[in-house]
Design an enzyme around this catalytic site. Structure first.
Site, mmCIF file in Angstrom:
data_model
loop_
_atom_site.group_PDB
_atom_site.id
_atom_site.type_symbol
_atom_site.label_atom_id
_atom_site.label_comp_id
_atom_site.label_asym_id
_atom_site.label_seq_id
_atom_site.Cartn_x
_atom_site.Cartn_y
_atom_site.Cartn_z
ATOM 1 C CE LYS A 29 -2.222 -0.527 -6.368
ATOM 2 N NZ LYS A 29 -1.293 0.463 -5.775
ATOM 3 C CG ASN A 30 1.240 0.358 -8.750
ATOM 4 O OD1 ASN A 30 0.560 0.994 -7.938
ATOM 5 N ND2 ASN A 30 1.896 -0.745 -8.414
ATOM 6 C CB CYS A 123 1.189 -0.618 2.211
ATOM 7 S SG CYS A 123 -0.300 -1.438 1.653
ATOM 8 N NE ARG A 128 5.921 2.653 0.440
ATOM 9 C CZ ARG A 128 4.759 2.138 0.075
ATOM 10 N NH1 ARG A 128 4.575 1.742 -1.157
ATOM 11 N NH2 ARG A 128 3.769 2.020 0.940
ATOM 12 C CG ASP A 313 4.039 -4.646 -5.331
ATOM 13 O OD1 ASP A 313 4.509 -4.418 -4.199
ATOM 14 O OD2 ASP A 313 3.518 -3.767 -6.036
ATOM 15 N NE ARG A 405 -3.668 0.973 -0.699
ATOM 16 C CZ ARG A 405 -2.348 0.802 -0.714
ATOM 17 N NH1 ARG A 405 -1.766 0.054 0.188
ATOM 18 N NH2 ARG A 405 -1.608 1.378 -1.643
#
Length: 425
Positions: A29-30, A123, A128, A313, A405
């Site tokens: 995903k990232n 999230c 951030r 993560d 997500r």
């Protein structure tokens, strides 16, 4: 139970059932999210293979659609056409859904000379800040200001510069990579993020015609080009999903779960930590692994850090195993101040976790018993699913949209291994 709670989408997870079979790691995903933004640097037709069909990806595609792009899927292959993109403003109702919307800032500014991007959502794991993005783009000669909650950029022509990041931010590095690819002259990014997803973006930009050296190292050199071209590319495997499935494999003594398409080269630190706990990680073939639960898990100290350190993560995922370790384990979170919100939920299941500032102390082993819990963020939700699979009785997980997500069809994929998970909408 209140009617509004009763109507929420949730997972019912029956624990203690041995799992058996193969599960394949999807695309990262990232890595997809910055790749989607990069398609604005050279408008045309793209083909991206191994794209996970998760909420975050569709949030970014909705933004691209608003900007004028068209897309379609064939299985996990995404066909994206950005030829008709003609907008540079992203509306708040789309940006608030996903933090990665900030990744459009660099590409829009470089390609169109302007952008209007709302301060992003995502999230609630901690602050951030976007100042790394703003400062870097200003050094590339962009004018930047805030207007009613929007970051507005204007740049007649971006110009190369030497940029020193105060922190190796992944998204800031990616934004600056994209912007510098079309800037005039050479850009040097120091203290750059080294994550595999950054390296993948640099590879994609290089195949588009950019001149980039040093990706994956502390300093990246970019010589700007006047134009780039669309490409066909395959997304790298998701290292966080891979780590999640390795922990899944070690949950129960009877588990016989084989993880396929695992990117071993991106998981050196988590693999070493599993071995420290006593988990035997078997390599069955290229990208094929199985993790076997030991008779007793050894306690562990985990300190999160930017890549190649232990990924933040994965620390909620590892916390589930550490509830079963003999003795006291410690997790020190160095990246996000709210990352331990999941601890209260794991304690509801019977864990013994005490949080002090950015340190979690986990005493074990403690038996886990099913209970209603809620996902506090994407990775916390995945951790609670694993805990539910290990716990006695049934666990009800709320706020499952957060899990969706980043994990494609997770209940169905776990069910293929024998897990009992019911999805209630």
């Amino acid at each position: 139970m209140r009617p509004d709670v009763e109507k929420q989408k949730r997972y019912l997870i029956k624990g203690g059932i041995p799992l058996n079979g193969e599960i394949e790691v999807k695309g990262a995903k990232n890595a997809v999210l910055p790749a989607l933004s990069a398609t604005l640097l050279a408008r045309g037709e793209y083909r991206l293979k191994n794209v996970p069909r998760v909420r975050d990806v569709f949030c970014m595609l909705k933004i691209l659609e608003h900007l004028g792009a068209k897309f379609s899927f064939e299985g996990s292959t995404l066909f994206l056409d950005t030829k008709s993109v003609n907008h540079t403003e992203i509306p708040y109702d789309l940006a608030r859904e996903i933090r990665a919307s900030i990744l459009f800032l660099g590409a829009l500014t470089a390609s169109f000379g302007e952008a209007r991007v709302p301060l992003p959502g995502g999230c609630a794991i901690g602050k951030r800040p976007v100042n790394f993005h703003e400062k870097g783009l200003m050094q590339l000669s962009a004018e930047i200001y805030l207007d009613h909650g929007n970051i507005v950029t204007k740049a007649r022509k971006l110009k190369g510069a030497e940029i020193i990041l105060d922190f190796p931010s992944v998204t800031a590095t990616e934004n600056l990579l994209m912007a510098a690819s079309l800037a005039e002259g050479e850009t040097i990014i120091k203290n750059a993020a080294r994550e595999p997803e950054v390296v993948f973006l640099a590879e994609m930009l290089s195949r588009m015609g950019a001149n980039i050296k040093g990706a994956g190292e502390d300093t990246i050199y970019i010589k700007g080009k006047r134009s780039l071209k669309p490409v066909k590319i395959e997304i790298i495997p998701d290292r966080i999903e891979a780590g999640t499935f390795l922990v899944l494999s070690a949950l129960l003594p009877e588990n016989k779960v084989i993880v396929k398409n695992l990117p071993e080269e991106y998981l050196e630190t988590p693999l070493l930590k599993l071995q420290e706990m006593g988990v035997k990680v078997e390599r069955l073939g290229k990208g094929i692994f199985r993790a076997n639960r030991p008779q007793k898990f050894r306690p562990l100290e985990v300190v999160t850090a930017p890549y190649p350190g232990f990924p933040t993560d994965l620390q909620p995922i590892f916390a589930v195993l550490l509830t079963q370790a003999e003795g006291l384990s410690l997790i020190r979170e160095n990246l996000f101040e709210n990352r331990f919100l999941y601890a209260l939920e794991l304690n509801r299941l019977g864990a013994n976790i005490k949080v002090e500032d950015r340190v979690a102390l986990i005493s074990g082993p403690t038996p886990l018993t099913g209970s209603p819990v809620k996902a506090t963020d994407l990775r916390a939700g995945a951790a609670l699913i694993l805990a539910g699979l290990m716990a006695e009785n049934t666990t009800t997980l709320y706020e499952v949209e957060l899990v969706e997500r980043g994990y494609e069809a997770l209940p169905e994929r776990l069910a293929s291994l024998g897990a009992k998970i019911e999805v209630l909408s």
